[in-house]
Write a protein that holds these residues in place. Structure first.
Motif, PDB file in Angstrom:
ATOM      1  N   GLN A   1     -14.788  15.467  51.641  1.00  0.00           N
ATOM      2  CA  GLN A   1     -15.033  16.882  51.938  1.00  0.00           C
ATOM      3  C   GLN A   1     -15.164  17.127  53.434  1.00  0.00           C
ATOM      4  N   ALA A   2     -15.876  16.248  54.122  1.00  0.00           N
ATOM      5  CA  ALA A   2     -16.061  16.416  55.563  1.00  0.00           C
ATOM      6  C   ALA A   2     -14.736  16.297  56.303  1.00  0.00           C
ATOM      7  N   ALA A   3     -13.938  15.306  55.945  1.00  0.00           N
ATOM      8  CA  ALA A   3     -12.645  15.116  56.605  1.00  0.00           C
ATOM      9  C   ALA A   3     -11.708  16.291  56.326  1.00  0.00           C
ATOM     10  N   ASP A   4     -11.725  16.775  55.079  1.00  0.00           N
ATOM     11  CA  ASP A   4     -10.866  17.908  54.720  1.00  0.00           C
ATOM     12  C   ASP A   4     -11.274  19.167  55.469  1.00  0.00           C
ATOM     13  N   TRP A   5     -12.581  19.384  55.590  1.00  0.00           N
ATOM     14  CA  TRP A   5     -13.083  20.575  56.287  1.00  0.00           C
ATOM     15  C   TRP A   5     -12.671  20.570  57.752  1.00  0.00           C
ATOM     16  N   VAL A   6     -12.821  19.416  58.407  1.00  0.00           N
ATOM     17  CA  VAL A   6     -12.438  19.306  59.818  1.00  0.00           C
ATOM     18  C   VAL A   6     -10.930  19.485  59.991  1.00  0.00           C
ATOM     19  N   SER A   7     -10.156  18.894  59.098  1.00  0.00           N
ATOM     20  CA  SER A   7      -8.704  18.985  59.208  1.00  0.00           C
ATOM     21  C   SER A   7      -8.212  20.416  59.030  1.00  0.00           C
ATOM     22  N   ARG A   8      -8.919  21.191  58.212  1.00  0.00           N
ATOM     23  CA  ARG A   8      -8.548  22.592  58.040  1.00  0.00           C
ATOM     24  C   ARG A   8      -8.876  23.405  59.290  1.00  0.00           C
ATOM     25  N   LEU A   9     -10.022  23.097  59.916  1.00  0.00           N
ATOM     26  CA  LEU A   9     -10.418  23.823  61.116  1.00  0.00           C
ATOM     27  C   LEU A   9      -9.605  23.412  62.339  1.00  0.00           C
ATOM     28  N   PHE A  10      -9.306  22.115  62.426  1.00  0.00           N
ATOM     29  CA  PHE A  10      -8.617  21.581  63.601  1.00  0.00           C
ATOM     30  C   PHE A  10      -7.444  20.706  63.135  1.00  0.00           C
ATOM     31  N   PRO A  11      -6.355  21.320  62.671  1.00  0.00           N
ATOM     32  CA  PRO A  11      -5.240  20.543  62.105  1.00  0.00           C
ATOM     33  C   PRO A  11      -4.571  19.593  63.091  1.00  0.00           C
ATOM     34  N   GLU A  12      -4.702  19.875  64.379  1.00  0.00           N
ATOM     35  CA  GLU A  12      -4.063  19.026  65.381  1.00  0.00           C
ATOM     36  C   GLU A  12      -4.910  17.814  65.761  1.00  0.00           C
ATOM     37  N   LEU A  13      -6.126  17.725  65.254  1.00  0.00           N
ATOM     38  CA  LEU A  13      -7.048  16.647  65.608  1.00  0.00           C
ATOM     39  C   LEU A  13      -6.790  15.408  64.760  1.00  0.00           C
ATOM     40  N   GLU A  14      -6.751  14.243  65.403  1.00  0.00           N
ATOM     41  CA  GLU A  14      -6.631  12.982  64.669  1.00  0.00           C
ATOM     42  C   GLU A  14      -7.995  12.628  64.094  1.00  0.00           C
TER      43      GLU A  14
END
Length: 302
Positions: A78-91
């Motif tokens: 959930q944490a990884a998915d949330w961050v990826s949605r907010l910052f799709p360009e972030l590794e």
């Protein structure tokens, strides 16, 4: 980045509390700003089933090991998915640990490429979570890289541009804090406020014994604080000439000076202990008190 073959990581500990959600969001923003990757760490030990990522966690705490793995995996996903949605360009990379939260974060901090560790300070009152309280304090005291602790009660400063506030006292941790603060201000293209606090020497007479009369002159203490500030700031300014620096020499306790200067939008940077720190304590009294009193993030450097 330090080189083509080395990926630099900003590490963030997540435990399901609101405080760790703030830590995750702040870390993601900083990683993007500084062109770093983000590593999310979750321990399969006890966590609090509260906050932004706690809806699907069991109501009771679970011990480290297999019993805690499914809920820890869900939290990490959930944490990884949330961050990826907010910052799709972030590794983004996820790490599930089966060790104690403190050991997990210290191990990550010791790996090549680790730039800093970010944790929340506390979730809800009365709830014992994985990355809170004494864990954050001990992490800051032992980590080989800077540790950023998000506040217990996260406040917002709408319309206020965040600055970097650094405490200066002439100690070695203070010098490292100043270097980190300048680099952070340069990346963020924001102002740096360097604060050197002093107190009348008469306040220390009872504890230190007789003091020569000429040293009771307040100007002596003030000039010493000013000289230390100018020396430390001057050296760092040569490495970061584009940073706008505001210098404050304040007659106050260092904790009061820093907390009164900072807004919730600012990052406060301090050394883990100052010139008068007691070796028996994990952190010096100033850094410990600033962590507990700040309304914004606090970075601590050893």
């Amino acid at each position: 980045m330090d080189g083509a073959a080395t990926t630099r990581w900003l590490i963030v500990g997540v435990d399901g509390t609101d405080s760790s959600r703030h830590a995750l969001e702040w870390a993601a923003q900083q990683a993007l700003l500084r062109e770093l990757a983000l590593r999310i760490v979750v321990s399969a030990g006890a966590r609090a089933p509260v906050g932004a990522f706690g809806a699907h966690l069991p109501s009771e705490s679970v011990p480290p090991g297999e019993a805690g793995t499914p809920s820890a995996e869900r939290l990490l996903e959930q944490a990884a998915d949330w961050v990826s949605r907010l910052f799709p360009e972030l590794e983004v990379q996820s790490r599930l640990s089966y060790t104690r939260p403190l050991d997990a974060l210290l191990a990550e901090a010791a790996e090549p490429g680790a730039a800093a560790v970010v944790v929340g300070s506390r979730g809800l009152k009365g709830i014992v979570a994985a990355f809170v309280g004494s864990v954050g304090i001990e992490l800051a005291a032992r980590s080989p890289v800077p540790v950023v602790i998000m506040p217990h009660e996260h406040a917002f400063a709408h319309g206020v541009r965040g600055r970097v506030i650094v405490g200066v006292d002439g100690s070695e941790p203070s010098r490292r804090a100043v270097g980190f603060a300048f680099a952070q201000a340069a990346f963020a293209e924001t102002d740096l406020v360097a604060v050197s606090a002093w107190q009348p020497l008469v306040a220390f007479a009872a504890a230190t014994g007789p003091i020569p009369p000429e040293l009771f002159d307040d100007s002596t203490a003030e000039e010493a604080a000013r000289g230390s500030l100018e020396e430390e700031v001057g050296a760092a300014r040569l490495r970061h000439p584009g940073v706008r620096v505001l210098q404050r020499v304040v007659r106050a306790h260092p904790v009061v000076a820093l907390l009164e200067e900072a807004t919730p939008a600012d990052l406060i940077v301090v050394g883990s202990r100052g010139r008068s720190g007691f070796r028996g304590l994990l952190l010096g009294s100033v850094s410990h008190s600033v962590v507990h009193g700040a309304k914004g993030p606090v970075a601590i450097l050893r």
